[in-house]
Scaffold this motif. Structure first.
Motif, short mmCIF file in Angstrom:
data_model
loop_
_atom_site.label_atom_id
_atom_site.label_comp_id
_atom_site.label_asym_id
_atom_site.label_seq_id
_atom_site.Cartn_x
_atom_site.Cartn_y
_atom_site.Cartn_z
N LEU A 151 12.86 50.73 -34.19
CA LEU A 151 12.43 49.35 -34.42
C LEU A 151 13.58 48.41 -34.72
N THR A 152 14.79 48.92 -34.86
CA THR A 152 15.92 48.08 -35.23
C THR A 152 17.08 48.22 -34.26
N ASP A 153 17.93 47.22 -34.27
CA ASP A 153 19.17 47.23 -33.48
C ASP A 153 20.22 48.03 -34.25
N PRO A 154 20.84 49.03 -33.64
CA PRO A 154 21.77 49.89 -34.37
C PRO A 154 23.03 49.16 -34.84
N LEU A 155 23.41 48.06 -34.16
CA LEU A 155 24.62 47.36 -34.55
C LEU A 155 24.42 46.50 -35.79
N THR A 156 23.37 45.70 -35.80
CA THR A 156 23.16 44.74 -36.88
C THR A 156 22.14 45.19 -37.92
N GLY A 157 21.28 46.13 -37.55
CA GLY A 157 20.20 46.52 -38.43
C GLY A 157 19.02 45.57 -38.39
N LEU A 158 19.11 44.53 -37.54
CA LEU A 158 18.00 43.59 -37.40
C LEU A 158 16.92 44.19 -36.51
N LEU A 159 15.74 43.61 -36.56
CA LEU A 159 14.64 44.09 -35.72
C LEU A 159 14.97 43.89 -34.25
N ASN A 160 14.62 44.89 -33.43
CA ASN A 160 14.70 44.69 -31.98
C ASN A 160 13.38 44.07 -31.52
N GLY A 194 38.44 40.76 -27.71
CA GLY A 194 37.93 42.10 -27.47
C GLY A 194 36.52 42.30 -27.99
N HIS A 195 35.88 43.36 -27.50
CA HIS A 195 34.47 43.59 -27.83
C HIS A 195 34.26 44.03 -29.28
N SER A 196 35.25 44.67 -29.90
CA SER A 196 35.09 45.09 -31.29
C SER A 196 34.99 43.87 -32.20
N VAL A 197 35.80 42.83 -31.90
CA VAL A 197 35.70 41.60 -32.68
C VAL A 197 34.38 40.90 -32.38
N GLY A 198 33.96 40.94 -31.11
CA GLY A 198 32.67 40.37 -30.75
C GLY A 198 31.53 41.02 -31.52
N ASP A 199 31.62 42.35 -31.71
CA ASP A 199 30.60 43.05 -32.50
C ASP A 199 30.60 42.56 -33.94
N GLU A 200 31.79 42.32 -34.48
CA GLU A 200 31.88 41.81 -35.85
C GLU A 200 31.24 40.44 -35.98
N VAL A 201 31.42 39.61 -34.94
CA VAL A 201 30.80 38.29 -34.94
C VAL A 201 29.28 38.41 -34.97
N ILE A 202 28.74 39.31 -34.14
CA ILE A 202 27.30 39.51 -34.08
C ILE A 202 26.77 40.00 -35.43
N GLY A 219 24.25 37.94 -37.88
CA GLY A 219 23.01 38.58 -38.31
C GLY A 219 22.87 38.60 -39.81
N ARG A 220 23.99 38.91 -40.52
CA ARG A 220 23.96 38.93 -41.98
C ARG A 220 23.69 37.53 -42.54
N MET A 221 24.29 36.50 -41.93
CA MET A 221 24.07 35.12 -42.37
C MET A 221 22.61 34.72 -42.21
N LEU A 222 22.02 35.11 -41.08
CA LEU A 222 20.61 34.77 -40.85
C LEU A 222 19.70 35.48 -41.86
N THR A 223 20.01 36.74 -42.11
CA THR A 223 19.19 37.49 -43.07
C THR A 223 19.29 36.89 -44.46
N ASP A 224 20.50 36.53 -44.87
CA ASP A 224 20.69 35.92 -46.20
C ASP A 224 19.98 34.57 -46.29
#
Length: 286
Positions: A214-223, A261-269, A273-278
């Motif tokens: 039920l969740t996205d493995p990268l952000t922990g947010l709902l899929n 690079g994609h690793s930094v892109g993942d950090e952005v995502i 996600g954390r900002m939206l959750t907070d």
């Protein structure tokens, strides 16, 4: 009875081993080791049942104590984290030293007291590990079962001392009906413990699988699937309130990936996600 316990313990060891293979779990691995040692203890008790050797009897008692210690370490690992190995091993060594000394004196009820008292002390650490961790019915049931085993360790030698009187010796110790009955009660508690632990670990695997579906493995947010389920429940629970649906996009995100690079892109995502959750908190769904 001891042969049956040996077979049952082997089955439990295999069950915990399978759980560890399905999802790497140090707790399951320690539980498996506990039941392996327990099976060896019962087997040794069968083979050397009539032995009067102090060394052999001490080793067998030590195997039972190690079984208890590993069980508590597994409980600690499951509920708390790294177990207090040094303290538990220290109690175990002291327990076996006292046991061997008393065994040489024909004080069978005292040797029973030392063996059981030491195991009781070790089991108290299991109770401490579960303190404040009994949120679900299974965990509360397991706590009560563990508490019963702990009380039994302290009560058993007292019962043996008062009900057996002066008739108990090293030779006749294992032939007493009371002693055998108490052994069977302890074995039943251990089997019940194994069953409920298997259920608890299986429940945890099921819950992890449910969350991962039920969740996205990268952000922990709902899929998408998780959002649809949660949104349906959320709407039903807010029938008389105004609801807002917001869809957002990270601007120029491709440029971030291409530049850094994609690793930094993942950090952005993850950060977005954390900002939206907070921001949303418990008032909405992300």
């Amino acid at each position: 009875a001891r042969l049956n316990c040996t077979l049952v313990y082997e089955l439990f060891a295999g069950g915990f081993g399978c759980i560890h293979k399905m999802r790497s779990s140090r707790a399951a691995l320690v539980f498996a080791a506990s039941y392996v040692v327990g099976a060896i203890a019962f087997l040794a008790d069968i083979v050397f049942q009539n032995s009067e050797s102090i060394a052999i009897r001490t080793i067998i008692a030590g195997l039972y104590a190690i079984t208890v210690m590993l069980m508590v370490c597994g409980i600690w690992r499951h509920y708390r984290g790294p177990a207090p190995w040094r303290t538990l091993v220290g109690i175990l060594i002291a327990q076996m030293a006292i046991y061997a000394a008393l065994l040489s004196l024909e004080w069978s009820w005292m040797r029973s007291f030392s063996a059981n008292f030491g195991c009781g002390l070790i089991l108290i650490f299991g109770l401490a590990a579960m303190h404040g961790k009994r949120g679900q019915n299974l965990d509360a049931t397991f706590y009560m079962l563990h508490l019963t085993s702990c009380i039994l360790c302290f009560a058993r030698p007292i019962l043996i001392a008062f009900l057996s009187g002066d008739t108990l010796t090293n030779t006749s110790h294992d032939d007493q009906i009371l002693v055998v009955s108490l052994h069977l009660v302890a074995a039943f508690a251990a089997v019940s413990t194994g069953m409920i632990l298997l259920i608890i670990l299986s429940r945890d695997i099921f819950e992890d699988l449910k969350v991962s579906s039920l969740t996205d493995p990268l952000t922990g947010l709902l899929n998408r699937r998780g959002f649809e389920l949660e949104a349906a429940r959320y709407i039903q629970g807010h029938q008389y309130k105004c609801l807002t649906l917001t869809v957002i996009d990270i601007d120029h995100f491709k440029r971030v990936n291409d530049t850094y690079g994609h690793s930094v892109g993942d950090e952005v995502i993850v950060t977005v996600g954390r900002m939206l959750t907070d921001t949303v908190g418990t008032e909405g769904i992300v």
